[in-house]
Design a protein around this motif. Structure first.
Motif, PDB file in Angstrom:
ATOM      1  N   ARG A 121       0.784  -1.257   0.000  1.00  0.00           N
ATOM      2  CA  ARG A 121       0.000   0.000   0.000  1.00  0.00           C
ATOM      3  C   ARG A 121       0.807   1.293   0.000  1.00  0.00           C
ATOM      4  O   ARG A 121       0.438   2.248  -0.649  1.00  0.00           O
ATOM      5  CB  ARG A 121      -1.013   0.103   1.156  1.00  0.00           C
ATOM      6  N   GLY A 124      -7.938  -3.972   5.220  1.00  0.00           N
ATOM      7  CA  GLY A 124      -8.816  -3.930   4.046  1.00  0.00           C
ATOM      8  C   GLY A 124      -9.114  -2.496   3.632  1.00  0.00           C
ATOM      9  O   GLY A 124      -9.103  -2.161   2.444  1.00  0.00           O
ATOM     10  N   GLN A 171      -6.172  -1.000   1.885  1.00  0.00           N
ATOM     11  CA  GLN A 171      -6.032  -1.420   0.481  1.00  0.00           C
ATOM     12  C   GLN A 171      -7.000  -0.625  -0.403  1.00  0.00           C
ATOM     13  O   GLN A 171      -6.665  -0.243  -1.525  1.00  0.00           O
ATOM     14  CB  GLN A 171      -6.263  -2.920   0.342  1.00  0.00           C
ATOM     15  N   MET A 172      -8.207  -0.361   0.115  1.00  0.00           N
ATOM     16  CA  MET A 172      -9.173   0.452  -0.635  1.00  0.00           C
ATOM     17  C   MET A 172      -8.617   1.866  -0.830  1.00  0.00           C
ATOM     18  O   MET A 172      -8.756   2.468  -1.899  1.00  0.00           O
ATOM     19  CB  MET A 172     -10.517   0.541   0.108  1.00  0.00           C
ATOM     20  N   PRO A 180      -2.503  -7.146  -4.304  1.00  0.00           N
ATOM     21  CA  PRO A 180      -3.497  -6.530  -3.419  1.00  0.00           C
ATOM     22  C   PRO A 180      -3.873  -7.412  -2.236  1.00  0.00           C
ATOM     23  O   PRO A 180      -4.378  -6.903  -1.228  1.00  0.00           O
ATOM     24  CB  PRO A 180      -4.706  -6.312  -4.347  1.00  0.00           C
ATOM     25  N   SER A 181      -3.617  -8.715  -2.322  1.00  0.00           N
ATOM     26  CA  SER A 181      -4.063  -9.618  -1.249  1.00  0.00           C
ATOM     27  C   SER A 181      -3.122  -9.645  -0.051  1.00  0.00           C
ATOM     28  O   SER A 181      -3.474 -10.185   0.992  1.00  0.00           O
ATOM     29  CB  SER A 181      -4.208 -11.037  -1.800  1.00  0.00           C
ATOM     30  N   THR A 198     -11.624  -7.444  -1.869  1.00  0.00           N
ATOM     31  CA  THR A 198     -10.725  -6.541  -2.611  1.00  0.00           C
ATOM     32  C   THR A 198     -10.704  -6.906  -4.095  1.00  0.00           C
ATOM     33  O   THR A 198     -10.762  -6.030  -4.967  1.00  0.00           O
ATOM     34  CB  THR A 198      -9.298  -6.617  -2.021  1.00  0.00           C
ATOM     35  N   LYS A 254     -13.761  -5.771  -5.736  1.00  0.00           N
ATOM     36  CA  LYS A 254     -13.739  -4.316  -5.911  1.00  0.00           C
ATOM     37  C   LYS A 254     -12.912  -3.942  -7.139  1.00  0.00           C
ATOM     38  O   LYS A 254     -13.261  -3.021  -7.885  1.00  0.00           O
ATOM     39  CB  LYS A 254     -13.148  -3.679  -4.641  1.00  0.00           C
TER      40      LYS A 254
END
Ligand code: ATP
Ligand code: MG
Length: 243
Positions: free
Chosen positions: A92, A145, A148-149, A168-169, A180, A183
């Motif tokens: 991130r 979470g 990450q958004m 992203p995981s 995620t 999304k």
């Protein structure tokens, strides 16, 4: 409009360490392509090479953006972002002591993006209602979470055409990984993005992939022309899907 990227035979590394060897891959307009590989095989290095952060020593990277072809090799990261390519980095890389809104605003340094900063911020808050609710909260105090958004939202603030997403995981509980990934699919459709996503969570990545590549020791070992082809490949099933 077609927004695509072509990587043609690149070598890249750090000092005397050679990581990528003759890597070629392509993401066509509107596709979600996954770059699959386990730890240390060169996924992040490839993402950084595209962004000009680890300049390739050989080979060529070109992108077609809004109908114009650009050579990315030799350009600075700022120039590449400015053309319309954005990276959501591994881990991130937020500014933990700045608020959600401040982190988002920092994503809009692309001159074209600055002109639309209010619209893009409104888009981000619409795409991620949780970020709107938490706009004044310090980024470092958000859950994994949510962070990450926020990282995805920050990349959208540069109004990219091509979005690179590096693992992203990482560090997320299974239910958040799947949210995620959902999304990412939603954002891709809503903003008409072309997406290259690096992952080592093969089953989750393959849920939204149109096709993909497997990277092993800095070389593309396998190319799947569809998600089915990757899901049904015997070696991938054995070594990566545990089937
Ligand atoms: N700054 C650096 N200096 C020297 N070597 C590096 C550097 N960054 C990465 N490497 C090396 O490059 C190789 C590929 O690393 P890279 O981070 O690209 O892999 P990755 O597939 O993204 O792995 P992960 O899934 O763990 O993120 C590794 O051997 C790593 O040790
Ligand atoms: Mg990585």
């Amino acid at each position: 409009m077609d927004n695509s990227i072509v990587i043609d035979g690149i070598d890249a590394g750090y000092g005397s360490v050679r990581v990528l060897e003759g890597v070629s891959l392509e993401v066509r307009g509107g596709e979600t392509v996954v770059l699959l590989g386990t730890n240390g095989n060169g996924k992040s290095t490839l993402m950084k090479s595209i962004m000009g952060m680890v300049p390739p020593r050989a080979g060529r990277i070109t992108a077609r953006i809004d109908g114009v072809t650009h050579h990315l090799t030799g350009r600075t990261t700022e120039e590449i972002v400015d053309l319309g390519v954005a990276l959501v980095p591994e881990g991130r890389r937020l500014f933990p002591r700045l608020s959600v809104e401040e982190n988002l605003l920092l994503g809009a340094f692309r001159p074209k993006a600055r002109a639309q900063i209010r619209t893009n911020l409104a888009f981000c808050f619409e795409a991620f209602p949780r970020l709107a609710e938490r706009r004044s909260q310090l980024a470092g105090s958000m859950s994994g979470g949510e962070q990450q958004m926020l990282a995805l939202g920050r990349a959208l603030m540069s109004a990219p055409r091509i979005l690179l997403i590096d693992e992203p995981s990482v560090g997320l509980a299974p239910v958040l990984v799947s949210r995620t990934i959902d999304k990412i699919r939603e954002l891709k459709e809503r903003y008409n993005l072309t997406v290259l996503m690096a992952e080592q969570n093969f089953p989750q990545a393959l849920r939204i992939a149109d096709r993909g590549y497997v990277i092993v020791h800095g070389r593309i070992e396998f190319e799947g022309k569809s998600a089915d082809e990757l899901n049904n490949n015997d070696l991938i099933r054995k070594f990566y899907l545990g089937l």
